[in-house]
Write a protein that holds these residues in place. Structure first.
Motif, PDB file in Angstrom:
ATOM      1  N   PHE A 132       0.647  -1.284   0.111  1.00 46.32           N
ATOM      2  CA  PHE A 132       0.059  -0.432   0.098  1.00 46.32           C
ATOM      3  C   PHE A 132       0.714   1.169   0.074  1.00 46.32           C
ATOM      4  N   LEU A 133       0.326   2.519  -0.446  1.00 43.49           N
ATOM      5  CA  LEU A 133       0.826   3.669  -0.694  1.00 43.49           C
ATOM      6  C   LEU A 133       0.015   4.471   0.467  1.00 43.49           C
ATOM      7  N   ILE A 134       0.046   5.630   1.001  1.00 40.83           N
ATOM      8  CA  ILE A 134      -0.039   6.345   1.693  1.00 40.83           C
ATOM      9  C   ILE A 134      -0.309   7.012   0.708  1.00 40.83           C
ATOM     10  N   LYS A 135      -1.165   8.190   0.560  1.00 45.20           N
ATOM     11  CA  LYS A 135      -0.296   9.384  -0.785  1.00 45.20           C
ATOM     12  C   LYS A 135      -1.394  10.120  -0.709  1.00 45.20           C
ATOM     13  N   GLY A 136      -0.778  11.455  -0.564  1.00 52.63           N
ATOM     14  CA  GLY A 136      -0.895  12.755  -0.357  1.00 52.63           C
ATOM     15  C   GLY A 136      -1.258  13.424  -1.077  1.00 52.63           C
ATOM     16  N   GLY A 137      -1.713  14.962  -1.149  1.00 53.35           N
ATOM     17  CA  GLY A 137      -2.068  15.329  -3.272  1.00 53.35           C
ATOM     18  C   GLY A 137      -1.264  15.671  -3.247  1.00 53.35           C
ATOM     19  N   GLY A 138      -0.126  16.311  -2.778  1.00 58.73           N
ATOM     20  CA  GLY A 138       0.877  17.414  -3.381  1.00 58.73           C
ATOM     21  C   GLY A 138       1.136  16.634  -4.287  1.00 58.73           C
ATOM     22  N   SER A 139       2.261  15.093  -3.658  1.00 60.80           N
ATOM     23  CA  SER A 139       2.676  14.003  -4.525  1.00 60.80           C
ATOM     24  C   SER A 139       1.700  13.745  -6.045  1.00 60.80           C
ATOM     25  N   GLU A 140       1.164  13.720  -5.431  1.00 62.80           N
ATOM     26  CA  GLU A 140      -0.613  12.620  -6.182  1.00 62.80           C
ATOM     27  C   GLU A 140      -1.053  14.145  -7.623  1.00 62.80           C
ATOM     28  N   ASN A 141      -0.791  14.851  -7.848  1.00 61.02           N
ATOM     29  CA  ASN A 141      -0.837  16.190  -8.348  1.00 61.02           C
ATOM     30  C   ASN A 141       0.359  16.409  -8.957  1.00 61.02           C
ATOM     31  N   LEU A 142       1.072  15.949  -9.264  1.00 61.79           N
ATOM     32  CA  LEU A 142       2.499  15.518  -9.880  1.00 61.79           C
ATOM     33  C   LEU A 142       2.456  14.576 -10.875  1.00 61.79           C
ATOM     34  N   SER A 143       1.880  13.440 -10.702  1.00 59.57           N
ATOM     35  CA  SER A 143       1.320  12.227 -11.619  1.00 59.57           C
ATOM     36  C   SER A 143       1.702  12.762 -12.824  1.00 59.57           C
ATOM     37  N   ARG A 144       1.852  12.489 -14.480  1.00 57.68           N
ATOM     38  CA  ARG A 144       1.642  12.188 -15.576  1.00 57.68           C
ATOM     39  C   ARG A 144       1.574  11.329 -16.312  1.00 57.68           C
ATOM     40  N   LEU A 145       0.774  11.376 -17.193  1.00 55.59           N
ATOM     41  CA  LEU A 145       1.011  10.362 -18.302  1.00 55.59           C
ATOM     42  C   LEU A 145       1.270  11.144 -19.574  1.00 55.59           C
ATOM     43  N   TYR A 146       2.418  10.335 -20.266  1.00 61.68           N
ATOM     44  CA  TYR A 146       2.953  11.218 -21.838  1.00 61.68           C
ATOM     45  C   TYR A 146       2.741  10.094 -22.924  1.00 61.68           C
ATOM     46  N   MET A 147       2.355  10.258 -23.655  1.00 60.43           N
ATOM     47  CA  MET A 147       1.953   9.386 -24.736  1.00 60.43           C
ATOM     48  C   MET A 147       3.506   9.412 -26.040  1.00 60.43           C
ATOM     49  N   MET A 148       4.196   9.231 -26.153  1.00 56.79           N
ATOM     50  CA  MET A 148       5.822   9.362 -26.491  1.00 56.79           C
ATOM     51  C   MET A 148       5.655   8.810 -27.889  1.00 56.79           C
ATOM     52  N   ARG A 149       6.191   9.532 -28.861  1.00 58.84           N
ATOM     53  CA  ARG A 149       6.006   8.301 -29.806  1.00 58.84           C
ATOM     54  C   ARG A 149       7.516   7.333 -29.772  1.00 58.84           C
ATOM     55  N   PRO A 150       7.020   5.877 -30.503  1.00 62.34           N
ATOM     56  CA  PRO A 150       7.226   5.440 -30.310  1.00 62.34           C
ATOM     57  C   PRO A 150       8.989   4.997 -31.200  1.00 62.34           C
ATOM     58  N   SER A 257       4.676   8.946 -11.582  1.00 70.47           N
ATOM     59  CA  SER A 257       4.329   9.254 -10.237  1.00 70.47           C
ATOM     60  C   SER A 257       5.496   9.200  -9.425  1.00 70.47           C
ATOM     61  N   THR A 258       4.881  10.214  -7.930  1.00 76.87           N
ATOM     62  CA  THR A 258       6.114  10.633  -7.133  1.00 76.87           C
ATOM     63  C   THR A 258       5.698  10.327  -6.308  1.00 76.87           C
ATOM     64  N   ASP A 259       6.180  10.063  -4.763  1.00 80.59           N
ATOM     65  CA  ASP A 259       5.626   9.407  -3.562  1.00 80.59           C
ATOM     66  C   ASP A 259       6.866  10.866  -2.073  1.00 80.59           C
ATOM     67  N   CYS A 260       6.105  12.564  -2.090  1.00 80.39           N
ATOM     68  CA  CYS A 260       6.975  12.440  -1.149  1.00 80.39           C
ATOM     69  C   CYS A 260       7.500  12.263  -0.330  1.00 80.39           C
ATOM     70  N   TYR A 261       8.274  12.832   0.638  1.00 77.40           N
ATOM     71  CA  TYR A 261       9.693  12.704   1.503  1.00 77.40           C
ATOM     72  C   TYR A 261       9.422  12.098   1.952  1.00 77.40           C
ATOM     73  N   LEU A 262       7.803  11.828   3.221  1.00 82.41           N
ATOM     74  CA  LEU A 262       7.855  10.495   3.894  1.00 82.41           C
ATOM     75  C   LEU A 262       7.498   8.808   3.754  1.00 82.41           C
ATOM     76  N   CYS A 263       7.754   9.504   2.207  1.00 88.94           N
ATOM     77  CA  CYS A 263       7.078   8.029   1.402  1.00 88.94           C
ATOM     78  C   CYS A 263       6.585   6.909   2.088  1.00 88.94           C
ATOM     79  N   ARG A 264       5.558   7.107   2.573  1.00 86.12           N
ATOM     80  CA  ARG A 264       4.460   5.955   3.342  1.00 86.12           C
ATOM     81  C   ARG A 264       3.919   5.145   2.664  1.00 86.12           C
ATOM     82  N   LYS A 265       4.675   4.186   2.641  1.00 80.49           N
ATOM     83  CA  LYS A 265       4.425   2.991   2.577  1.00 80.49           C
ATOM     84  C   LYS A 265       3.966   1.524   3.108  1.00 80.49           C
ATOM     85  N   GLY A 266       3.360   0.583   2.926  1.00 78.76           N
ATOM     86  CA  GLY A 266       4.105  -1.067   3.647  1.00 78.76           C
ATOM     87  C   GLY A 266       3.690  -2.508   2.558  1.00 78.76           C
ATOM     88  N   VAL A 267       3.736  -3.266   3.303  1.00 81.29           N
ATOM     89  CA  VAL A 267       3.480  -4.595   2.732  1.00 81.29           C
ATOM     90  C   VAL A 267       3.269  -5.055   3.711  1.00 81.29           C
TER      91      VAL A 267
END
Length: 273
Positions: A132-150, A257-267
């Motif tokens: 799991f990721l505990i995903k904050g809004g700040g880092s989530e807003n940095l998410s991007r999808l790019y469709m690059m040329r093949p 995708s990015t995670d902020c400096y806390l990187c709150r994750k677990g398994v």
């Protein structure tokens, strides 16, 4: 049979801990940091652990990656269990409710931080693994999808990643953990980029070319001098991870995708005995 109570107990405990106790990989970098507000950052994580309060006021949306072995037997659908866990953990602890029911119109808070985001994967064996990721809004807003040329080459790819972090990195509470998904379809690339964030900092891709690319990007991104909290001192990224998947001959999807400096994750990992 894997009983619901075992999942609830282990996962609830982990969710609370990851919200309140600093990631050991992150702690190393925070303790080494000597720049602006360094003592504030250190005091913050110490108080959070002692008082049992969140490391950050943004206690995020929970994103689960569930790997279910084909031999696993569950008491109820795993989605029901995960929703109940999140509701209970966020209702019983001083964690902020960060989820709104409708994204476009009323944006009314659900008042229990549900529903979480759940990705389910079928695997071999008799184990249930939940990352799991505990995903904050700040880092989530940095998410991007790019469709690059093949026809894009490796230099095009590196330039894309570097320019994205250069332009946006300071907005996501750096240093960042950067996850990159390459290939598949548009949605698969984004899921892969999130899955990459569940890895530990020192893990490297099993494919040597991708591993070398990860290492180069770590170096290049740290040369941007974004620094802790965007103040130019200390590292800019903790690590970079890339996950790749086969894709259509006419496409080259790249998810970031990015995670902020806390990187709150677990398994957690449970065997069906």
């Amino acid at each position: 049979m894997i009983f619901k109570n075992e999942i609830v107990e282990k996962l609830s405990k982990s969710l609370v801990e990851k919200n309140c106790i600093i990631n050991e990989e992150v702690k190393y970098f925070v303790d080494e940091y000597k720049g602006p507000f360094c003592e504030v950052l250190k005091e913050n994580y110490k108080i959070a652990q002692v008082e049992g309060i969140p490391l950050c006021q943004d206690t995020g949306v929970i994103e689960f990656f569930v790997f279910i072995g084909y031999g696993v037997r569950l008491e109820e659908p795993i989605t029901d269990t995960l929703n109940e866990i999140v509701e209970n953990v966020y209702s019983q602890n001083p964690f902020r409710y960060s989820v709104v029911k409708d994204p476009l119109f009323e944006r009314k808070n659900t008042q229990n931080n549900t529903p979480p985001i759940i990705h389910i994967f079928q695997t071999k064996g008799n184990n249930l693994e939940i990352r799991f990721l505990i995903k904050g809004g700040g880092s989530e807003n940095l998410s991007r999808l790019y469709m690059m040329r093949p026809s894009s080459n490796i230099e095009d790819f590196k330039r894309l990643i570097i320019e994205h972090i250069k332009e946006n990195g300071a907005k996501g509470c750096p240093p960042l953990h950067v996850g990159i998904g390459v290939g598949g379809t548009s949605d698969e690339a984004m899921i892969l980029s999130k899955l990459a964030l569940t890895k530990n900092f020192k893990e490297r891709n099993i494919e040597s070319r991708y591993a070398s690319l990860e290492i180069e990007l770590i170096k290049r991104l740290n040369e941007l001098k974004i620094g802790f909290q965007g103040l130019g001192k200390g590292v800019s990224v903790f690590s970079v991870h890339i996950e790749a998947f086969p894709t259509h001959i006419a496409t080259l999807p790249v998810g970031i995708s990015t995670d902020c400096y806390l990187c709150r994750k677990g398994v957690i990992d449970i065997e069906d005995r």
